[in-house]
Design an enzyme around this catalytic site. Structure first.
Site, short mmCIF file in Angstrom:
data_model
loop_
_atom_site.label_atom_id
_atom_site.label_comp_id
_atom_site.label_asym_id
_atom_site.label_seq_id
_atom_site.Cartn_x
_atom_site.Cartn_y
_atom_site.Cartn_z
N SER A 92 0.89 -1.28 0.02
CA SER A 92 0.00 0.12 0.15
C SER A 92 0.98 1.17 -0.14
O SER A 92 2.12 1.26 0.42
CB SER A 92 -0.87 0.08 1.09
OG SER A 92 -1.55 -1.13 1.46
N1 SAH Z 1 -0.58 -4.52 3.91
C1 SAH Z 1 0.11 -4.88 2.89
C2 SAH Z 1 -0.76 -4.77 1.53
C3 SAH Z 1 -1.23 -5.92 0.89
S1 SAH Z 1 -2.35 -5.92 -0.52
C4 SAH Z 1 1.64 -4.45 2.42
O1 SAH Z 1 1.62 -3.73 3.72
O2 SAH Z 1 2.16 -4.76 2.03
C5 SAH Z 1 -3.60 -6.90 0.28
C6 SAH Z 1 -3.34 -8.29 0.71
O3 SAH Z 1 -4.33 -9.07 0.98
C7 SAH Z 1 -2.80 -9.35 -0.57
O4 SAH Z 1 -1.57 -9.72 -0.37
C8 SAH Z 1 -3.84 -10.25 -0.97
O5 SAH Z 1 -3.26 -11.45 -0.93
C9 SAH Z 1 -4.29 -10.20 0.65
N2 SAH Z 1 -5.77 -10.98 0.92
C10 SAH Z 1 -6.92 -10.84 -0.15
N3 SAH Z 1 -7.86 -11.31 0.44
C11 SAH Z 1 -7.44 -11.95 1.80
C12 SAH Z 1 -8.21 -12.56 2.73
N4 SAH Z 1 -9.31 -13.06 2.45
N5 SAH Z 1 -7.25 -13.13 3.86
C13 SAH Z 1 -6.01 -12.82 3.92
N6 SAH Z 1 -5.41 -12.02 2.80
C14 SAH Z 1 -5.92 -11.42 2.02
#
Ligand code: SAH
Length: 217
Positions: free
Chosen positions: A65
């Site tokens: 993000s």
């Molecule tokens: N907080 C992260 C941003 C990741 S983007 C950072 O700082 O890098 C969002 C993430 O959520 C992705 O890796 C995706 O695979 C995950 N995601 C999507 N649906 C999900 C779910 N139901 N449970 C856990 N993770 C999920």
């Protein structure tokens, strides 16, 4: 100048320009964002872009993000240092590392096992081995470790995630982007006896939450 110093300088200017220069006022959040080496959570080829005012691609078609959104989510949780928090959507592990600077106990959950494993390694290397990384559907929360003082969701939910809300302590806070896959608003919900008190905050755009209370596969 050695590359490390250059990154430290970029990190400081990110905090001033993108965070303090906008509307982030919580000093603990500003300090946490100044402490976590974001360059260690992006892909090698993206390192020089680590402090850009943008989300960046990571593997699995996911993103790390934008720094401002991470700060905004952390600020909305109003942490003081004693809390137990849940971070849904580990991705790179960056947000979990920032939360580890702000709370006592951090659990993070990721649905893609390879991303969770890579994040676990990165977190340990960056000195955040105390973050608990779990693999699973984060829309179901983490009942074995509930209740939480705060829950941060870093992926877009199609509707208010009731199951996560129910895993909050009284007056606990849930921060989640709610809307369509194309665009959302960051919602901040406080658990109260009358039901969720929701503040609709900034427009945002996150990758979709995929799961039982998310979007379909
Ligand atoms: N907080 C992260 C941003 C990741 S983007 C950072 O700082 O890098 C969002 C993430 O959520 C992705 O890796 C995706 O695979 C995950 N995601 C999507 N649906 C999900 C779910 N139901 N449970 C856990 N993770 C999920």
């Amino acid at each position: 100048m050695p590359p490390e110093d250059e990154q430290t300088r970029r990190r400081r200017s990110m905090v001033e320009a993108q965070l303090r220069g906008r509307d982030i006022v919580d000093e603990r959040v500003l300090r946490a964002m100044a402490a976590v080496p974001r360059e260690e959570f992006v892909r090698e080829r993206e390192r020089r872009r680590a402090y850009e005012d943008a989300a960046l691609p990571i593997s699995g078609g996911q993103t790390i993000s934008q720094p401002y959104m991470v700060a905004r989510i952390c600020e909305a949780l109003q942490l003081t240092g004693n809390e137990r928090v849940l971070d849904v959507g580990t991705g790179s592990g960056y947000q979990a590392a920032v939360l580890a600077e702000l709370a006592a106990e951090v659990h993070t959950i990721e649905r893609i096992p390879e991303l969770a494993e890579a994040a676990r390694e990165r977190l340990a290397e960056a000195g955040y081995g105390r973050v608990h990384v779990h693999v699973g559907d984060g829309t179901l929360g983490l009942p074995e470790f509930a209740p939480f003082d705060g829950i941060a969701v870093a992926a877009a939910a199609p509707g208010f995630p009731q199951t996560l809300y129910e895993q909050l302590k009284p007056r606990g806070r849930l921060v989640v982007p709610v809307g369509s896959a194309r665009g959302q608003r960051l919602e901040v919900a406080v658990r109260s006896p009358e039901g969720p008190a929701v503040i609709h905050s900034v427009p945002c755009r996150f990758v979709p939450l995929v799961g039982a209370e998310g979007f379909g596969e």
